[in-house]
Motif scaffolding. Structure first.
Motif, PDB file in Angstrom:
ATOM      1  N   GLN A 315      38.421  25.870  39.214  1.00  0.00           N
ATOM      2  CA  GLN A 315      38.894  27.200  39.606  1.00  0.00           C
ATOM      3  C   GLN A 315      39.357  28.020  38.396  1.00  0.00           C
ATOM      4  OE1 GLN A 315      39.061  28.812  43.105  1.00  0.00           O
ATOM      5  NE2 GLN A 315      38.709  30.108  41.357  1.00  0.00           N
ATOM      6  N   LYS A 316      40.033  27.353  37.476  1.00  0.00           N
ATOM      7  CA  LYS A 316      40.488  28.067  36.262  1.00  0.00           C
ATOM      8  C   LYS A 316      39.277  28.632  35.524  1.00  0.00           C
ATOM      9  CE  LYS A 316      44.742  26.010  34.799  1.00  0.00           C
ATOM     10  NZ  LYS A 316      45.149  24.731  34.270  1.00  0.00           N
ATOM     11  N   ARG A 317      38.272  27.770  35.361  1.00  0.00           N
ATOM     12  CA  ARG A 317      37.065  28.181  34.637  1.00  0.00           C
ATOM     13  C   ARG A 317      36.366  29.332  35.385  1.00  0.00           C
ATOM     14  NH1 ARG A 317      34.324  24.974  30.777  1.00  0.00           N
ATOM     15  NH2 ARG A 317      36.196  23.729  30.779  1.00  0.00           N
ATOM     16  N   ALA A 318      36.337  29.193  36.716  1.00  0.00           N
ATOM     17  CA  ALA A 318      35.621  30.188  37.528  1.00  0.00           C
ATOM     18  C   ALA A 318      36.337  31.545  37.479  1.00  0.00           C
ATOM     19  CB  ALA A 318      35.513  29.697  38.966  1.00  0.00           C
ATOM     20  N   TYR A 319      37.668  31.537  37.562  1.00  0.00           N
ATOM     21  CA  TYR A 319      38.421  32.808  37.508  1.00  0.00           C
ATOM     22  C   TYR A 319      38.173  33.517  36.179  1.00  0.00           C
ATOM     23  CZ  TYR A 319      41.351  32.449  41.723  1.00  0.00           C
ATOM     24  OH  TYR A 319      41.798  32.407  43.008  1.00  0.00           O
ATOM     25  N   ARG A 320      38.180  32.704  35.103  1.00  0.00           N
ATOM     26  CA  ARG A 320      38.001  33.289  33.781  1.00  0.00           C
ATOM     27  C   ARG A 320      36.647  33.998  33.709  1.00  0.00           C
ATOM     28  NH1 ARG A 320      39.500  28.908  29.953  1.00  0.00           N
ATOM     29  NH2 ARG A 320      37.312  28.589  29.501  1.00  0.00           N
ATOM     30  N   MET A 321      35.623  33.333  34.182  1.00  0.00           N
ATOM     31  CA  MET A 321      34.278  33.904  34.115  1.00  0.00           C
ATOM     32  C   MET A 321      34.155  35.096  35.056  1.00  0.00           C
ATOM     33  SD  MET A 321      31.685  33.990  32.580  1.00  0.00           S
ATOM     34  CE  MET A 321      30.504  33.011  31.817  1.00  0.00           C
ATOM     35  N   LEU A 322      34.734  34.954  36.246  1.00  0.00           N
ATOM     36  CA  LEU A 322      34.612  36.025  37.228  1.00  0.00           C
ATOM     37  C   LEU A 322      35.283  37.311  36.726  1.00  0.00           C
ATOM     38  CD1 LEU A 322      33.385  36.329  40.041  1.00  0.00           C
ATOM     39  CD2 LEU A 322      35.643  35.861  40.994  1.00  0.00           C
ATOM     40  N   SER A 323      36.458  37.190  36.081  1.00  0.00           N
ATOM     41  CA  SER A 323      37.099  38.422  35.595  1.00  0.00           C
ATOM     42  C   SER A 323      36.263  39.052  34.497  1.00  0.00           C
ATOM     43  CB  SER A 323      38.518  38.238  35.062  1.00  0.00           C
ATOM     44  OG  SER A 323      38.973  36.977  35.234  1.00  0.00           O
ATOM     45  N   LYS A 324      35.657  38.214  33.660  1.00  0.00           N
ATOM     46  CA  LYS A 324      34.806  38.756  32.591  1.00  0.00           C
ATOM     47  C   LYS A 324      33.609  39.495  33.201  1.00  0.00           C
ATOM     48  CE  LYS A 324      32.296  37.032  28.538  1.00  0.00           C
ATOM     49  NZ  LYS A 324      32.014  35.850  27.746  1.00  0.00           N
ATOM     50  N   VAL A 325      33.005  38.866  34.207  1.00  0.00           N
ATOM     51  CA  VAL A 325      31.815  39.446  34.836  1.00  0.00           C
ATOM     52  C   VAL A 325      32.159  40.782  35.508  1.00  0.00           C
ATOM     53  CG1 VAL A 325      30.257  39.098  36.793  1.00  0.00           C
ATOM     54  CG2 VAL A 325      30.607  37.267  35.160  1.00  0.00           C
ATOM     55  N   TYR A 326      33.270  40.811  36.247  1.00  0.00           N
ATOM     56  CA  TYR A 326      33.682  42.054  36.919  1.00  0.00           C
ATOM     57  C   TYR A 326      33.936  43.163  35.892  1.00  0.00           C
ATOM     58  CZ  TYR A 326      34.247  40.352  41.757  1.00  0.00           C
ATOM     59  OH  TYR A 326      34.021  39.899  43.028  1.00  0.00           O
ATOM     60  N   ARG A 327      34.620  42.770  34.812  1.00  0.00           N
ATOM     61  CA  ARG A 327      34.929  43.753  33.762  1.00  0.00           C
ATOM     62  C   ARG A 327      33.635  44.318  33.175  1.00  0.00           C
ATOM     63  NH1 ARG A 327      35.727  42.336  28.622  1.00  0.00           N
ATOM     64  NH2 ARG A 327      36.291  40.199  29.094  1.00  0.00           N
ATOM     65  N   LYS A 328      32.718  43.426  32.834  1.00  0.00           N
ATOM     66  CA  LYS A 328      31.458  43.866  32.228  1.00  0.00           C
ATOM     67  C   LYS A 328      30.659  44.760  33.176  1.00  0.00           C
ATOM     68  CE  LYS A 328      31.241  41.008  28.522  1.00  0.00           C
ATOM     69  NZ  LYS A 328      30.510  41.068  27.277  1.00  0.00           N
ATOM     70  N   ALA A 329      30.777  44.483  34.492  1.00  0.00           N
ATOM     71  CA  ALA A 329      29.984  45.238  35.467  1.00  0.00           C
ATOM     72  C   ALA A 329      30.685  46.531  35.880  1.00  0.00           C
ATOM     73  CB  ALA A 329      29.698  44.373  36.690  1.00  0.00           C
ATOM     74  N   GLY A 330      31.861  46.804  35.305  1.00  0.00           N
ATOM     75  CA  GLY A 330      32.494  48.102  35.519  1.00  0.00           C
ATOM     76  C   GLY A 330      33.566  48.161  36.589  1.00  0.00           C
ATOM     77  N   PHE A 331      33.995  47.015  37.106  1.00  0.00           N
ATOM     78  CA  PHE A 331      35.051  47.042  38.130  1.00  0.00           C
ATOM     79  C   PHE A 331      36.426  47.172  37.467  1.00  0.00           C
ATOM     80  CE2 PHE A 331      31.471  44.980  40.142  1.00  0.00           C
ATOM     81  CZ  PHE A 331      31.416  45.649  41.366  1.00  0.00           C
ATOM     82  N   VAL A 332      37.316  47.855  38.157  1.00  0.00           N
ATOM     83  CA  VAL A 332      38.665  48.074  37.611  1.00  0.00           C
ATOM     84  C   VAL A 332      39.454  46.765  37.687  1.00  0.00           C
ATOM     85  CG1 VAL A 332      40.855  49.314  37.985  1.00  0.00           C
ATOM     86  CG2 VAL A 332      38.654  50.510  38.241  1.00  0.00           C
ATOM     87  N   ALA A 333      40.083  46.406  36.582  1.00  0.00           N
ATOM     88  CA  ALA A 333      40.821  45.136  36.543  1.00  0.00           C
ATOM     89  C   ALA A 333      42.083  45.216  37.389  1.00  0.00           C
ATOM     90  CB  ALA A 333      41.177  44.818  35.101  1.00  0.00           C
ATOM     91  N   ARG A 334      42.469  44.082  37.996  1.00  0.00           N
ATOM     92  CA  ARG A 334      43.724  43.992  38.726  1.00  0.00           C
ATOM     93  C   ARG A 334      44.878  44.142  37.749  1.00  0.00           C
ATOM     94  NH1 ARG A 334      43.660  39.108  43.055  1.00  0.00           N
ATOM     95  NH2 ARG A 334      41.458  39.583  43.288  1.00  0.00           N
ATOM     96  N   THR A 335      45.944  44.894  38.113  1.00  0.00           N
ATOM     97  CA  THR A 335      47.077  44.981  37.179  1.00  0.00           C
ATOM     98  C   THR A 335      48.299  44.359  37.831  1.00  0.00           C
ATOM     99  OG1 THR A 335      47.497  47.159  38.042  1.00  0.00           O
ATOM    100  CG2 THR A 335      46.293  47.034  35.951  1.00  0.00           C
TER     101      THR A 335
END
Ligand code: AQP
Length: 335
Positions: A315-335
């Motif tokens: 899960q740790k690995r998956a969250y890390r990758m998922l946030s990177k992917v969302y960021r790269k694809a233009g989604f607004v990061a959770r604050t």
């Protein structure tokens, strides 16, 4: 000071769409067990893939526990690998969606496995069956796997995962490694006992087609004795003799003896004697696995602990990758 280099990442798993067969063991799991020292191994049970065909919820749950206990009984070691359930990790289905939006529908319709499965008489062709390779790509890319052990049947799906990694990197920016196929040294393709030109599959309708890892010894013997053989009586590996060739491959894989050695011993002894010897070799190979399995399956606390520990790392690995992917694809990061 010497720096420890991160090990390359391997990801591979089985789907609990039935009970595991000797094909799953000889073609896959026994090889995975040899990789744990050289690679960082992620071994999910890919349960979300098991629901593309009609199933009963109670069966899925039971087969998932059985699959886990069989992973362990076959030698996968939770201290040297990450064993977890795909459905318990947030990220697989999310990445599946992002990748689906980069996948032309025509590519999915061209996949051999989809064509075969959807052409089966009475098949229920749902969109999950069509999207199976996209979810598989998400499974692999979510952990940035360097290598994926694949059999012949999965090569086309891995090619799609590679294409999707490249397409994502090209569309947005460099994000994923492009995973390489990994062909293990000792790979065996086990064919159906009744129709030896087709691979042995756990979802075959006729139970005499497959040998289950958990089949009791007498059932294993009976199924092997009733395996389809070919005309003639000589025990020899030959494309004209797919039934005998399959049994020779199985015998060789379970006994670690070469085909040539087996042909020399059994060549002229007749099919009956040969089949009996194959059956005894299979029983001998599976007996310790079955013993271990029966110890493990009744220990649910331990099985849950394995899933918790493996799942935490995944899960740790998956969250890390998922946030990177969302960021790269233009989604607004959770604050
Ligand atoms: N007969 C086989 N010989 C060699 N390898 C095999 N594998 C499966 N059958 C054979 C390998 O086992 C791994 C896990 O397979 P899976 O459970 O993810 O799916 P599958 O390949 O679709 O297996 P089945 O048994 O044929 O499932 P169903 O019937 O549900 O489709 C994979 O590495 C696979 O190559």
């Amino acid at each position: 000071m010497s720096e420890t280099k991160a090990k390359p990442v391997i990801l591979t798993g089985a789907k609990p769409s039935g009970e595991l067969t000797l094909g799953n063991y000889l073609g896959a799991i026994r090889n995975w067990a040899t990789m744990m020292d050289d690679f960082e191994c992620f071994f999910p049970i890919v349960d979300l893939h098991a629901i593309t065909v009609p199933y009963k919820p109670a069966d899925l749950r039971q087969r998932t526990y059985q699959c886990l206990a069989q992973y362990l009984a076959c030698g996968l070691d939770p201290a040297r690998s990450h064993i977890f359930l795909q459905s318990q990790i947030t990220g697989h289905t999310e990445l599946n969606w992002l990748l689906a939006c980069l996948t032309p529908v025509g590519d999915l319709h061209r996949m051999t496995q989809f064509k075969e499965k959807s052409a089966k008489p009475g098949a229920s062709v749902n969109s999950g069956l069509l999207f199976y390779p996209v979810l598989m790509a998400a499974d692999i890319l979510l952990y940035n796997a360097d290598r994926v052990p694949v059999g012949e049947d999965q090569k086309q799906h891995l090619e799609m995962a590679r294409n999707l990694a490249q397409r994502f990197n090209h569309t947005y920016s460099d994000t994923f490694k492009v995973p390489e196929p990994f062909i293990p040294k000792a790979g065996a393709r086990v064919m159906s006992l009744q129709n030896p030109t087709r691979k042995m599959s756990k979802s075959d309708d006729n139970e005499n087609d497959y040998l289950l890892l958990l089949d009791p010894p007498n059932r294993l013997r009976k199924k092997i004795m009733s395996a389809v053989t070919d005309s003639g009586s000589e025990v020899r590996a030959d494309p004209e003799k797919p039934g005998i060739t399959n049994l020779l491959n199985i015998f060789s894989a379970v006994s670690d003896r070469s085909i040539a050695d087996l042909e020399k011993e059994f060549g002229s002894q007749g099919y009956g004697t040969f089949k009996k010897a194959v059956a005894e070799a299979v029983v001998a190979r599976l007996e310790p696995i079955q013993e271990k399995y029966h110890e493990l399956i009744s220990n649910k606390d331990y099985l849950h602990q394995v899933l918790r520990e493996g799942g935490e790392v995944a899960q740790k690995r998956a969250y890390r990758m998922l946030s990177k992917v969302y960021r790269k694809a233009g989604f607004v990061a959770r604050t």
